[in-house]
Design an enzyme around this catalytic site. Structure first.
Site, PDB file in Angstrom:
ATOM      1  N   HIS A 157      40.245 -52.025  -0.851  1.00 13.68           N
ATOM      2  CA  HIS A 157      41.543 -51.747   0.446  1.00 13.68           C
ATOM      3  C   HIS A 157      42.260 -52.558   0.806  1.00 13.68           C
ATOM      4  O   HIS A 157      42.449 -52.314   2.224  1.00 13.68           O
ATOM      5  CB  HIS A 157      40.874 -50.492   1.241  1.00 13.68           C
ATOM      6  CG  HIS A 157      40.371 -49.737  -0.290  1.00 13.68           C
ATOM      7  ND1 HIS A 157      39.996 -48.492  -0.027  1.00 13.68           N
ATOM      8  CD2 HIS A 157      41.345 -49.343  -1.048  1.00 13.68           C
ATOM      9  CE1 HIS A 157      40.133 -46.982  -0.688  1.00 13.68           C
ATOM     10  NE2 HIS A 157      40.220 -47.631  -1.459  1.00 13.68           N
TER      11      HIS A 157
ATOM     12  N   CYS B 263      53.318 -60.926   2.657  1.00  8.50           N
ATOM     13  CA  CYS B 263      54.582 -60.879   3.280  1.00  8.50           C
ATOM     14  C   CYS B 263      55.492 -59.885   1.907  1.00  8.50           C
ATOM     15  O   CYS B 263      54.903 -60.020   1.009  1.00  8.50           O
ATOM     16  CB  CYS B 263      55.011 -62.265   2.359  1.00  8.50           C
ATOM     17  SG  CYS B 263      56.753 -62.255   3.061  1.00  8.50           S
TER      18      CYS B 263
ATOM     19  N   SER C 105      32.383 -40.776   1.539  1.00  4.65           N
ATOM     20  CA  SER C 105      32.027 -39.650   1.260  1.00  4.65           C
ATOM     21  C   SER C 105      32.366 -39.172  -0.023  1.00  4.65           C
ATOM     22  O   SER C 105      31.744 -37.758   0.079  1.00  4.65           O
ATOM     23  CB  SER C 105      33.522 -39.660   2.195  1.00  4.65           C
ATOM     24  OG  SER C 105      34.486 -39.759   2.405  1.00  4.65           O
TER      25      SER C 105
HETATM   26  P1  NAD Z   1      34.100 -41.771   5.158  1.00  2.52           P
HETATM   27  O1  NAD Z   1      34.566 -42.288   6.133  1.00  2.52           O
HETATM   28  O2  NAD Z   1      35.307 -41.059   4.634  1.00  2.52           O
HETATM   29  O3  NAD Z   1      32.804 -41.699   4.975  1.00  2.52           O
HETATM   30  C1  NAD Z   1      31.922 -42.013   5.296  1.00  2.52           C
HETATM   31  C2  NAD Z   1      30.350 -42.033   5.150  1.00  2.52           C
HETATM   32  O4  NAD Z   1      29.547 -42.695   5.349  1.00  2.52           O
HETATM   33  C3  NAD Z   1      29.869 -40.127   5.637  1.00  2.52           C
HETATM   34  O5  NAD Z   1      29.176 -39.771   3.598  1.00  2.52           O
HETATM   35  C4  NAD Z   1      28.711 -40.573   6.619  1.00  2.52           C
HETATM   36  O6  NAD Z   1      27.581 -39.132   5.394  1.00  2.52           O
HETATM   37  C5  NAD Z   1      28.483 -41.576   5.909  1.00  2.52           C
HETATM   38  N1  NAD Z   1      27.304 -42.284   6.795  1.00  2.52           N
HETATM   39  C6  NAD Z   1      27.804 -42.216   8.535  1.00  2.52           C
HETATM   40  N2  NAD Z   1      27.032 -42.894   9.627  1.00  2.52           N
HETATM   41  C7  NAD Z   1      26.266 -43.572   8.354  1.00  2.52           C
HETATM   42  C8  NAD Z   1      24.920 -44.345   8.279  1.00  2.52           C
HETATM   43  N3  NAD Z   1      24.593 -44.931   9.095  1.00  2.52           N
HETATM   44  N4  NAD Z   1      23.977 -44.804   7.441  1.00  2.52           N
HETATM   45  C9  NAD Z   1      24.663 -44.130   5.929  1.00  2.52           C
HETATM   46  N5  NAD Z   1      25.673 -43.342   5.670  1.00  2.52           N
HETATM   47  C10 NAD Z   1      26.387 -43.318   7.060  1.00  2.52           C
HETATM   48  O7  NAD Z   1      34.375 -43.254   4.975  1.00  2.52           O
HETATM   49  P2  NAD Z   1      34.823 -44.141   3.746  1.00  2.52           P
HETATM   50  O8  NAD Z   1      34.039 -42.876   2.298  1.00  2.52           O
HETATM   51  O9  NAD Z   1      35.073 -45.990   2.924  1.00  2.52           O
HETATM   52  O10 NAD Z   1      35.942 -43.349   2.920  1.00  2.52           O
HETATM   53  C11 NAD Z   1      36.787 -43.753   4.104  1.00  2.52           C
HETATM   54  C12 NAD Z   1      38.513 -44.319   3.915  1.00  2.52           C
HETATM   55  O11 NAD Z   1      38.331 -45.707   5.129  1.00  2.52           O
HETATM   56  C13 NAD Z   1      37.849 -46.192   3.264  1.00  2.52           C
HETATM   57  O12 NAD Z   1      39.279 -46.311   2.857  1.00  2.52           O
HETATM   58  C14 NAD Z   1      38.362 -47.006   4.011  1.00  2.52           C
HETATM   59  O13 NAD Z   1      39.327 -48.306   3.591  1.00  2.52           O
HETATM   60  C15 NAD Z   1      38.738 -46.514   5.277  1.00  2.52           C
HETATM   61  N6  NAD Z   1      37.753 -47.175   6.923  1.00  2.52           N
HETATM   62  C16 NAD Z   1      37.046 -48.454   6.864  1.00  2.52           C
HETATM   63  C17 NAD Z   1      36.401 -48.358   7.919  1.00  2.52           C
HETATM   64  C18 NAD Z   1      35.754 -50.309   8.097  1.00  2.52           C
HETATM   65  O14 NAD Z   1      36.539 -51.404   7.323  1.00  2.52           O
HETATM   66  N7  NAD Z   1      34.867 -50.434   8.107  1.00  2.52           N
HETATM   67  C19 NAD Z   1      37.133 -47.694   8.362  1.00  2.52           C
HETATM   68  C20 NAD Z   1      36.567 -46.666   8.702  1.00  2.52           C
HETATM   69  C21 NAD Z   1      38.097 -46.095   8.014  1.00  2.52           C
END
Ligand code: NAD
Length: 249
Positions: A108, A116, A181
């Site tokens: 992502h 660019c 998730s």
């Molecule tokens: P999501 O936020 O939809 O889901 C996060 C998942 O992590 C949940 O199922 C939750 O239960 C679990 N979780 C939370 N804390 C945890 C822990 N300590 N240990 C284990 N599991 C834990 O995230 P996603 O599925 O990655 O999708 C979200 C989108 O948002 C992605 O495409 C991503 O690019 C973007 N995003 C990225 C970041 C980052 O770069 N750190 C942060 C937020 C969102």
């Protein structure tokens, strides 16, 4: 014998470092509509808002550090001698890199990169960016101004490295998903692809994800606690899946 391992990570692996997950009640994502800050249409409507959003996320990276889950994966990559360990991450942060991991596919995009924008007449090249992005920034290659955008894959855009990921899944002997998730596709579909190749699948999450039904094993709890233990068991198994499976219950 387990050889190649593919690990999909999501926002949950960085939660214990202090980066809010996508659907949390705190954090920047909650203050904005996804349509406004994570779609090409949102960028066309208000590029300044979108630039500022990612500038803030980028600046926040300086306040966080890798947690034991990131460090455990880096240790696994260093000590696993049976084959390749590939990290496919949905995260746009740089915590895997800072933990010492290699072989990371940021499907992502990355906060520390800009591109660019072809749709704005740019050259399509990708560059590092450490500080704030500004409207007046000039592309170092084609020298156009106003064509640089965050190197983030927005909803409606094609994720990166899809051919490479498909290849890694085809050659995997174990698929692990951590802190995701299971609702954002195509990443949410990787587990069923892995299964279609007969690859054993394990998920790590606080609670069963939306794709739980596709996983052979689930380990529930904070990744910063469950991952270091799992990595020790995986290394001790020396690739004997029966031995590893016995520790997973
Ligand atoms: P999501 O936020 O939809 O889901 C996060 C998942 O992590 C949940 O199922 C939750 O239960 C679990 N979780 C939370 N804390 C945890 C822990 N300590 N240990 C284990 N599991 C834990 O995230 P996603 O599925 O990655 O999708 C979200 C989108 O948002 C992605 O495409 C991503 O690019 C973007 N995003 C990225 C970041 C980052 O770069 N750190 C942060 C937020 C969102």
């Amino acid at each position: 014998m387990l050889e190649n391992i593919v690990i999909l990570t999501g926002a949950g692996i960085s939660a214990e470092s202090g980066i809010p997950v996508f659907r949390s009640e705190t954090g920047l994502w909650e203050e904005h509509k996804v349509d406004d800050v994570a779609t090409p249409e949102g960028y066309e409507r208000d590029p300044e808002l979108v630039r500022n959003f990612y500038n803030t996320l980028r600046a926040n990276l300086k306040k966080v550090a890798p947690n034991p889950a990131h460090l455990a994966l880096a240790e696994l990559q260093k000590k696993w001698k049976n084959g390749r360990v590939t990290i496919v991450t949905q995260n746009i942060d740089d915590l895997h890199e800072r933990a010492g991991s290699v072989n990371i596919l940021h499907m992502h995009g990355e906060l520390l990169k800009q591109s660019c924008y072809r749709a704005h007449g740019g050259c399509g090249r990708v560059f590092d960016i450490l500080e704030d992005q500004k409207e007046t920034d000039q592309c170092p290659v084609c020298h156009r101004t106003g064509t640089l955008r965050p190197h983030i894959v927005w909803f409606g855009e094609m994720p990166l490295y899809m051919d490479q990921i498909a290849n890694e899944l085809r050659n995997a002997d174990l698929f692990i998903s951590i802190g995701t998730s299971g609702v954002v596709y195509p990443a949410a579909g990787f587990v069923s692809t892995a299964r279609s190749y007969g690859v054993p699948t394990v998920e790590f999450n606080l609670e069963p994800s939306a794709t739980k039904g596709y996983f052979d094993y689930g380990v529930y709890g904070k990744a910063g606690t469950t991952l270091p233990k799992f990595v020790s068991q995986l290394l001790e198994s020396e690739g004997d899946f029966e031995k590893l499976a016995a520790t997973l219950g």
